[in-house]
Design an enzyme around this catalytic site. Structure first.
Site, PDB file in Angstrom:
ATOM      1  N   PHE A  16      49.524   3.313   7.785  1.00  0.00           N
ATOM      2  CA  PHE A  16      49.825   4.008   6.582  1.00  0.00           C
ATOM      3  C   PHE A  16      49.887   5.411   6.873  1.00  0.00           C
ATOM      4  O   PHE A  16      48.580   5.991   7.347  1.00  0.00           O
ATOM      5  CB  PHE A  16      49.108   3.631   5.329  1.00  0.00           C
ATOM      6  CG  PHE A  16      49.605   2.676   4.436  1.00  0.00           C
ATOM      7  CD1 PHE A  16      50.582   3.011   3.571  1.00  0.00           C
ATOM      8  CD2 PHE A  16      49.173   1.274   4.689  1.00  0.00           C
ATOM      9  CE1 PHE A  16      51.164   2.165   2.728  1.00  0.00           C
ATOM     10  CE2 PHE A  16      49.987   0.319   3.825  1.00  0.00           C
ATOM     11  CZ  PHE A  16      50.628   0.793   2.927  1.00  0.00           C
ATOM     12  N   HIS A  56      38.042  -2.982  -1.837  1.00  0.00           N
ATOM     13  CA  HIS A  56      39.040  -2.129  -1.298  1.00  0.00           C
ATOM     14  C   HIS A  56      39.786  -1.433  -2.830  1.00  0.00           C
ATOM     15  O   HIS A  56      40.168  -0.266  -2.684  1.00  0.00           O
ATOM     16  CB  HIS A  56      40.390  -2.745  -0.423  1.00  0.00           C
ATOM     17  CG  HIS A  56      41.344  -2.066  -0.245  1.00  0.00           C
ATOM     18  ND1 HIS A  56      41.302  -0.661   0.384  1.00  0.00           N
ATOM     19  CD2 HIS A  56      42.825  -2.123  -0.089  1.00  0.00           C
ATOM     20  CE1 HIS A  56      42.548  -0.256   0.515  1.00  0.00           C
ATOM     21  NE2 HIS A  56      43.531  -1.050   0.288  1.00  0.00           N
ATOM     22  N   HIS A 157      47.709  -5.969  -5.469  1.00  0.00           N
ATOM     23  CA  HIS A 157      46.206  -5.877  -5.035  1.00  0.00           C
ATOM     24  C   HIS A 157      45.154  -6.449  -6.024  1.00  0.00           C
ATOM     25  O   HIS A 157      44.374  -7.121  -5.945  1.00  0.00           O
ATOM     26  CB  HIS A 157      45.668  -4.770  -4.463  1.00  0.00           C
ATOM     27  CG  HIS A 157      46.174  -4.470  -2.898  1.00  0.00           C
ATOM     28  ND1 HIS A 157      47.288  -3.936  -2.507  1.00  0.00           N
ATOM     29  CD2 HIS A 157      45.405  -4.549  -1.788  1.00  0.00           C
ATOM     30  CE1 HIS A 157      47.513  -3.849  -1.272  1.00  0.00           C
ATOM     31  NE2 HIS A 157      46.214  -4.331  -0.802  1.00  0.00           N
TER      32      HIS A 157
END
Length: 205
Positions: A16, A56, A157
């Protein structure tokens, strides 16, 4: 037979934008006359085929060393979806064809792990909820993320954390036929970390 669904990991691996690419420091080298070769690595843990820990996304959630290893071992299904680049995977694209607790979605929208493209496909939160209804415990994808590259709210997510679905990202599935397999994709036991690279393979049943 085995299908290796992990891309090579090197300094050429795309990450990323703003994340840490892989680099290797050689401390000792046989070719230079040393008694052995010894090197160290510096890299994001979100590189190549990798798993995202719940931590995360949620500070109170388990880190990668605390995730049950059984999540990464066992019956698995590879499913191809027809989704254009830059679009989202919906429940309708997945349908009712799920036959295993671990599902890997092949989109073909991130074809070269060494050449970053922002317009890869990702999941809607409803697609994650749909997988949960079908009793899926792990979802994988052949892109760098279950969310769009520009997402800041990371709704897919968060849906995975909500439904306790383990995430695999960065898989290579273009040569893998649809069907049922055994998945082996163990993470490193990185204490407190938010992710880990995996060596993901599929074994034919």
């Amino acid at each position: 037979m085995l299908y290796d669904i992990s891309p090579p990991v090197s300094a050429n691996s795309s990450v990323f934008p703003g994340d840490t690419p892989l680099s290797r420091e050689v401390l000792l080298e046989l070719a230079a006359g040393d008694h052995l070769t010894l090197s160290s690595v510096h890299s994001t843990v979100h590189i190549g085929a990798h798993t995202d820990a719940p931590s995360h996304i949620s500070a109170a959630a388990p880190s990668v060393d605390e995730v049950d290893l059984q999540r990464y071992l066992g019956p698995c299904q590879v499913i191809r979806v027809s989704v254009p680049r830059g679009k989202l995977i919906t429940p309708e694209l997945i349908g009712e064809r799920v036959r295993a607790p671990r599902v890997l979605i092949a989109t073909g929208t991130f074809p070269d792990p060494t050449d970053w493209n922002d317009d890869f496909a990702a999941f809607t939160p409803d697609a994650i909820a749909h997988l949960n209804r079908l009793e899926v415990t792990l979802v994988g994808i052949d892109t760098p993320s279950v969310d769009p590259s520009t997402s800041k709210d990371l709704r897919a997510h968060k849906a995975c954390v909500k439904y306790d679905i383990t995430i695999l990202e960065g898989l290579v599935l273009h040569n893998v036929p649809e069907g049922l397999y055994e998945l082996i994709a163990l993470p490193l036991r990185l204490v407190g970390f938010d992710a880990s690279p995996v060596r993901a393979v599929l074994r034919t049943l």
